[in-house]
Design an enzyme around this catalytic site. Sequence first.
Site, PDB file in Angstrom:
ATOM      1  N   ILE A 155      18.698  75.645  98.079  1.00  0.00           N
ATOM      2  CA  ILE A 155      19.406  75.977  96.838  1.00  0.00           C
ATOM      3  C   ILE A 155      19.214  74.816  95.869  1.00  0.00           C
ATOM      4  O   ILE A 155      18.199  74.749  95.170  1.00  0.00           O
ATOM      5  CB  ILE A 155      20.896  76.325  97.108  1.00  0.00           C
ATOM      6  CG1 ILE A 155      20.992  77.394  98.220  1.00  0.00           C
ATOM      7  CG2 ILE A 155      21.538  76.845  95.829  1.00  0.00           C
ATOM      8  CD1 ILE A 155      22.402  77.768  98.624  1.00  0.00           C
ATOM      9  N   CYS A 156      20.132  73.865  95.825  1.00  0.00           N
ATOM     10  CA  CYS A 156      20.039  72.828  94.791  1.00  0.00           C
ATOM     11  C   CYS A 156      18.904  71.834  95.055  1.00  0.00           C
ATOM     12  O   CYS A 156      18.278  71.348  94.109  1.00  0.00           O
ATOM     13  CB  CYS A 156      21.381  72.132  94.631  1.00  0.00           C
ATOM     14  SG  CYS A 156      22.656  73.281  94.026  1.00  0.00           S
ATOM     15  N   VAL A 157      18.610  71.538  96.311  1.00  0.00           N
ATOM     16  CA  VAL A 157      17.475  70.651  96.608  1.00  0.00           C
ATOM     17  C   VAL A 157      16.180  71.308  96.136  1.00  0.00           C
ATOM     18  O   VAL A 157      15.346  70.674  95.474  1.00  0.00           O
ATOM     19  CB  VAL A 157      17.406  70.318  98.121  1.00  0.00           C
ATOM     20  CG1 VAL A 157      16.093  69.615  98.469  1.00  0.00           C
ATOM     21  CG2 VAL A 157      18.592  69.450  98.521  1.00  0.00           C
TER      22      VAL A 157
END
Length: 197
Positions: A140-142
């Site tokens: 997701i954010c990575v």
Amino acid sequence: MEVPEIPWTEEVELPVARAAVLVVDMQNDFVHERGALRVPDAAGTVDAIGRLLERARTAGVPVVYTQDWHAPDDPEFRIWPPHGVAGTWGAEVVEALAPRPGEVRIHKTTYDPFFRTELGRILAGWGTEHLVIVGTVANICVLHGAAGAALRGIRPVVPADGVSALSPLGFHLAFFQLTSLYRGIAVRSCAGIRFTG
Ligand code: ZN
């Protein structure tokens, strides 16, 4: 369905003057046992990330953090339980990885650490060409961070023991996308990343 192999790298050398480390969302809500949206494997990455940060700081490689920083009624809470609400304990970086004085914290409201933040400008100012990305959630954010870096001409470098996901599929997907779409480097461990020059 066949699951593609990840082209793992054992060791990578990055030039100090052109490298930076991005620590994504290692916040109480994701990492701490009392967190609101705990990623079970995230706590297990803290030690490896901590050792990487020590080596980066010693070498003079800049470290930048992101924090999910949501309004109490953020639209993202239609997808996920409330987490990372601005100014709360849950939104703080876990104590073991707390930023040092002078290190930059990026407050973000979406999965994308570049969206409506200063991150792109900061990395451009540093002359970053190789961005080591650790933290959570891997796919997701990575991954959005890796995509945003790659699309800005910065090569993402992600160590497997420095990121965590909510499922093995999510974890594998992150490294598949990283290596197949973004010319990123999938490193087996934080210890395999060396800062040189
Ligand atoms: Zn969020």
